[in-house]
Design an enzyme around this catalytic site. Structure first.
Site, PDB file in Angstrom:
ATOM      1  CG  ASN A  57      46.138  59.843  79.089  1.00 50.36           C
ATOM      2  OD1 ASN A  57      46.976  59.120  79.603  1.00 50.36           O
ATOM      3  ND2 ASN A  57      44.862  59.521  79.011  1.00 50.36           N
ATOM      4  CG  ASP A  63      45.074  61.500  74.775  1.00 51.12           C
ATOM      5  OD1 ASP A  63      44.439  62.365  75.397  1.00 51.12           O
ATOM      6  OD2 ASP A  63      44.997  60.274  75.050  1.00 51.12           O
ATOM      7  CG  HIS A  76      53.300  62.735  82.276  1.00 44.84           C
ATOM      8  ND1 HIS A  76      52.979  61.387  82.369  1.00 44.84           N
ATOM      9  CD2 HIS A  76      53.851  63.063  83.473  1.00 44.84           C
ATOM     10  CE1 HIS A  76      53.319  60.940  83.561  1.00 44.84           C
ATOM     11  NE2 HIS A  76      53.836  61.935  84.258  1.00 44.84           N
ATOM     12  CB  CYS A 120      64.480  80.580  72.280  1.00 45.50           C
ATOM     13  SG  CYS A 120      63.040  79.820  71.505  1.00 45.50           S
ATOM     14  N   GLY A 174      42.432  53.823  84.380  1.00 46.14           N
ATOM     15  CA  GLY A 174      43.250  53.459  83.217  1.00 46.14           C
ATOM     16  C   GLY A 174      44.720  53.808  83.351  1.00 46.14           C
ATOM     17  CB  THR A 175      47.035  55.175  85.470  1.00 44.95           C
ATOM     18  OG1 THR A 175      48.460  55.230  85.656  1.00 44.95           O
ATOM     19  CG2 THR A 175      46.346  55.282  86.816  1.00 44.95           C
ATOM     20  CB  SER A 176      50.323  50.663  84.689  1.00 40.30           C
ATOM     21  OG  SER A 176      51.220  51.715  84.391  1.00 40.30           O
ATOM     22  CG  ASN A 198      43.573  49.129  85.091  1.00 38.67           C
ATOM     23  OD1 ASN A 198      43.626  48.192  84.306  1.00 38.67           O
ATOM     24  ND2 ASN A 198      44.530  50.045  85.166  1.00 38.67           N
TER      25      ASN A 198
HETATM   26  C1  BJW Z   1      42.330  50.333  80.663  1.00 32.46           C
HETATM   27  C2  BJW Z   1      41.679  50.094  79.501  1.00 32.46           C
HETATM   28  C3  BJW Z   1      40.435  50.500  79.408  1.00 32.46           C
HETATM   29  C4  BJW Z   1      43.760  49.292  79.275  1.00 32.46           C
HETATM   30  N1  BJW Z   1      39.880  51.135  80.469  1.00 32.46           N
HETATM   31  N2  BJW Z   1      41.898  50.936  81.717  1.00 32.46           N
HETATM   32  C5  BJW Z   1      59.693  57.077  92.795  1.00 32.46           C
HETATM   33  C6  BJW Z   1      59.913  55.726  92.753  1.00 32.46           C
HETATM   34  C7  BJW Z   1      60.500  55.141  91.640  1.00 32.46           C
HETATM   35  C8  BJW Z   1      60.896  55.895  90.535  1.00 32.46           C
HETATM   36  C9  BJW Z   1      60.682  57.240  90.571  1.00 32.46           C
HETATM   37  C10 BJW Z   1      60.079  57.818  91.691  1.00 32.46           C
HETATM   38  N3  BJW Z   1      59.968  59.145  91.450  1.00 32.46           N
HETATM   39  C11 BJW Z   1      60.457  59.404  90.213  1.00 32.46           C
HETATM   40  C12 BJW Z   1      60.914  58.267  89.661  1.00 32.46           C
HETATM   41  C13 BJW Z   1      61.534  58.134  88.299  1.00 32.46           C
HETATM   42  C14 BJW Z   1      60.491  58.039  87.195  1.00 32.46           C
HETATM   43  C15 BJW Z   1      59.598  56.830  87.454  1.00 32.46           C
HETATM   44  O1  BJW Z   1      58.475  56.933  87.912  1.00 32.46           O
HETATM   45  N4  BJW Z   1      60.072  55.643  87.105  1.00 32.46           N
HETATM   46  C16 BJW Z   1      59.307  54.405  87.300  1.00 32.46           C
HETATM   47  C17 BJW Z   1      58.805  53.876  85.955  1.00 32.46           C
HETATM   48  C18 BJW Z   1      60.206  53.407  87.951  1.00 32.46           C
HETATM   49  N5  BJW Z   1      59.697  59.254  87.091  1.00 32.46           N
HETATM   50  C19 BJW Z   1      60.164  60.326  86.432  1.00 32.46           C
HETATM   51  O2  BJW Z   1      61.270  60.330  85.924  1.00 32.46           O
HETATM   52  C20 BJW Z   1      59.286  61.551  86.369  1.00 32.46           C
HETATM   53  N6  BJW Z   1      60.015  62.702  86.741  1.00 32.46           N
HETATM   54  C21 BJW Z   1      60.403  62.909  87.993  1.00 32.46           C
HETATM   55  O3  BJW Z   1      60.076  62.182  88.895  1.00 32.46           O
HETATM   56  O4  BJW Z   1      61.201  64.029  88.152  1.00 32.46           O
HETATM   57  C22 BJW Z   1      61.880  64.176  89.425  1.00 32.46           C
HETATM   58  C23 BJW Z   1      63.105  63.304  89.367  1.00 32.46           C
HETATM   59  C24 BJW Z   1      64.045  63.546  88.388  1.00 32.46           C
HETATM   60  C25 BJW Z   1      65.178  62.752  88.346  1.00 32.46           C
HETATM   61  C26 BJW Z   1      65.359  61.717  89.263  1.00 32.46           C
HETATM   62  C27 BJW Z   1      64.384  61.482  90.229  1.00 32.46           C
HETATM   63  C28 BJW Z   1      63.244  62.297  90.281  1.00 32.46           C
HETATM   64  C29 BJW Z   1      58.817  61.824  84.952  1.00 32.46           C
HETATM   65  C30 BJW Z   1      57.913  60.769  84.422  1.00 32.46           C
HETATM   66  C31 BJW Z   1      57.523  61.086  82.976  1.00 32.46           C
HETATM   67  C32 BJW Z   1      56.746  59.957  82.330  1.00 32.46           C
HETATM   68  N7  BJW Z   1      56.634  60.209  80.931  1.00 32.46           N
HETATM   69  C33 BJW Z   1      55.832  59.315  80.099  1.00 32.46           C
HETATM   70  C34 BJW Z   1      56.012  59.752  78.618  1.00 32.46           C
HETATM   71  C35 BJW Z   1      55.244  61.056  78.378  1.00 32.46           C
HETATM   72  C36 BJW Z   1      55.377  61.510  76.958  1.00 32.46           C
HETATM   73  C37 BJW Z   1      54.793  60.524  75.987  1.00 32.46           C
HETATM   74  O5  BJW Z   1      53.582  60.198  76.014  1.00 32.46           O
HETATM   75  O6  BJW Z   1      55.552  60.040  75.150  1.00 32.46           O
HETATM   76  O7  BJW Z   1      54.452  59.384  80.483  1.00 32.46           O
HETATM   77  S1  BJW Z   1      56.218  57.584  80.291  1.00 32.46           S
HETATM   78  C38 BJW Z   1      54.561  57.011  80.095  1.00 32.46           C
HETATM   79  O8  BJW Z   1      54.102  56.398  81.341  1.00 32.46           O
HETATM   80  C39 BJW Z   1      53.704  58.283  79.913  1.00 32.46           C
HETATM   81  C40 BJW Z   1      52.503  57.971  80.762  1.00 32.46           C
HETATM   82  O9  BJW Z   1      51.837  59.165  81.107  1.00 32.46           O
HETATM   83  C41 BJW Z   1      53.121  57.248  81.936  1.00 32.46           C
HETATM   84  C42 BJW Z   1      52.144  56.425  82.736  1.00 32.46           C
HETATM   85  O10 BJW Z   1      51.573  55.434  81.949  1.00 32.46           O
HETATM   86  P1  BJW Z   1      50.024  55.095  82.105  1.00 32.46           P
HETATM   87  O11 BJW Z   1      49.208  56.253  81.673  1.00 32.46           O
HETATM   88  O12 BJW Z   1      49.768  54.558  83.451  1.00 32.46           O
HETATM   89  O13 BJW Z   1      49.822  53.999  80.973  1.00 32.46           O
HETATM   90  P2  BJW Z   1      50.174  52.434  81.017  1.00 32.46           P
HETATM   91  O14 BJW Z   1      50.261  51.987  79.623  1.00 32.46           O
HETATM   92  O15 BJW Z   1      51.310  52.165  81.905  1.00 32.46           O
HETATM   93  O16 BJW Z   1      48.892  51.758  81.701  1.00 32.46           O
HETATM   94  C43 BJW Z   1      47.649  51.697  81.038  1.00 32.46           C
HETATM   95  C44 BJW Z   1      46.659  51.040  81.943  1.00 32.46           C
HETATM   96  O17 BJW Z   1      45.391  51.117  81.329  1.00 32.46           O
HETATM   97  C45 BJW Z   1      46.945  49.554  82.196  1.00 32.46           C
HETATM   98  O18 BJW Z   1      46.919  49.339  83.611  1.00 32.46           O
HETATM   99  C46 BJW Z   1      45.773  48.846  81.521  1.00 32.46           C
HETATM  100  O19 BJW Z   1      45.343  47.691  82.244  1.00 32.46           O
HETATM  101  C47 BJW Z   1      44.727  49.915  81.545  1.00 32.46           C
HETATM  102  N8  BJW Z   1      43.692  49.819  80.523  1.00 32.46           N
HETATM  103  N9  BJW Z   1      42.605  49.426  78.641  1.00 32.46           N
HETATM  104  C48 BJW Z   1      40.613  51.331  81.593  1.00 32.46           C
HETATM  105  N10 BJW Z   1      39.690  50.301  78.309  1.00 32.46           N
HETATM  106 ZN    ZN Z   2      63.793  78.696  69.707  1.00 31.04          ZN
END
Ligand code: BJW
Ligand code: ZN
Length: 251
Positions: A109, A111, A126, A137, A194-196, A220
């Protein structure tokens, strides 16, 4: 085999005993833990930023193509985050940290709510939505104050600013990732909350922990890819389940 608890969380004595004997605990949180603070998730039933999928806006190409739109999305979200307060799930993790020898809170997160709740050792994978990063810069600075509405904020050096978060295709901060790897490799208990669990490399941490012998517990309301190999999956909201686990630990 995954196990699940639909009633009282600690009805299962194997889960209770795994939690009690774990002195080294690592937790991976995602957007779901902040859902009960009113911050929408990215995916899942209540996934919000419905109008925009993160894959569409959270990448550098989208920013270069339409920086005003990307900045508007982040400004909108900053506003929500600034008005939000930590919830019982965040606070339960603060309490848990004080009860064990080693506790590492790894969060995807941006936040900042874990730190605001009082967690001490927080690893932000992240970045943080309250920071800006200069494309020229390379300096990080505090994000603009509430109410500022410059559609394209500019660094004092004159360079263009972007949000200080990690977008798709970008490397995670090296030291944060190293800390997360170490914590996952050397813990007795690994919790995913709480992560997908679809965004890597964060989504690889639970499997790493399990392969090194940790008990893996998932919290979750919905199943995720982790549910297939977790030792225990507790289906429900983090804000209810985590306080229950901690109340039990404190007894
Ligand atoms: C509850 C609830 C309640 C609801 N209680 N639960 C290997 C395999 C495939 C792909 C890749 C791989 N390695 C790398 C990749 C590429 C890519 C990737 O993973 N793609 C997949 C989507 C296919 N990864 C990257 O690009 C990463 N970088 C990287 O790997 O660099 C090396 C590289 C570079 C180039 C090529 C290859 C490798 C970077 C990833 C950056 C993600 N950024 C974001 C945005 C951050 C900024 C912002 O906030 O705007 O991060 S995307 C977004 O998703 C954000 C989150 O942190 C992230 C994860 O989401 P999260 O937290 O899991 O949220 P949700 O909404 O998905 O899930 C919420 C869950 O809560 C749900 O399950 C609900 O059920 C649950 N819930 N209420 C408990 N009350
Ligand atoms: Zn600057």
């Amino acid at each position: 085999m995954p196990d699940s608890a639909s009633g009282r969380v600690l009805d299962d004595p194997r889960l209770a005993s795994a939690i009690r004997r774990s002195a080294r605990v690592a937790v991976l949180t995602g957007a779901g833990i902040s859902a009960e603070s009113g911050i929408p998730t990215f995916r899942g039933a209540e996934g919000l930023w419905k109008k925009f999928r993160p894959e569409e806006l959270a990448n550098f190409d989208a920013f270069m193509a339409n920086p005003e739109l990307v900045w508007a999305w982040y400004r909108f979200r900053r506003d929500i985050v600034r008005k939000a307060e930590p919830n019982p799930g965040h606070r339960a993790l603060v309490a848990w940290e004080s009860l064990v020898d080693k506790f590492t809170l790894i969060t995807q997160n941006v936040d900042g709510l874990h730190a605001r709740a009082g967690s001490k050792r927080v690893v932000e994978l992240h970045g943080n939505i309250e920071t800006d990063l200069c494309l020229d810069c390379g300096r990080k600075r505090a994000g603009e104050a509430a109410g500022e509405t410059d559609p394209l904020p500019v660094c004092p050096c004159g360079g263009r600013l972007r949000p200080g978060v990690v977008w798709f295709g970008e490397l995670l901060p090296t030291e944060a990732m190293a800390q997360a790897d170490r914590a996952a490799s050397g813990c007795d208990l690994f919790l995913t909350v709480g992560t997908s669990a679809v965004v890597h490399p964060a989504a690889s941490l639970p499997r790493l922990a399990k392969s090194r012998g940790a008990t893996l517990v998932e919290i979750n309301p919905e199943p995720t890819p982790v549910s297939e190999y977790a030792d225990f999956t507790l289906y429900g909201p983090a804000g209810e389940i985590l306080p229950e686990l901690v109340r039990w630990l404190e007894r």
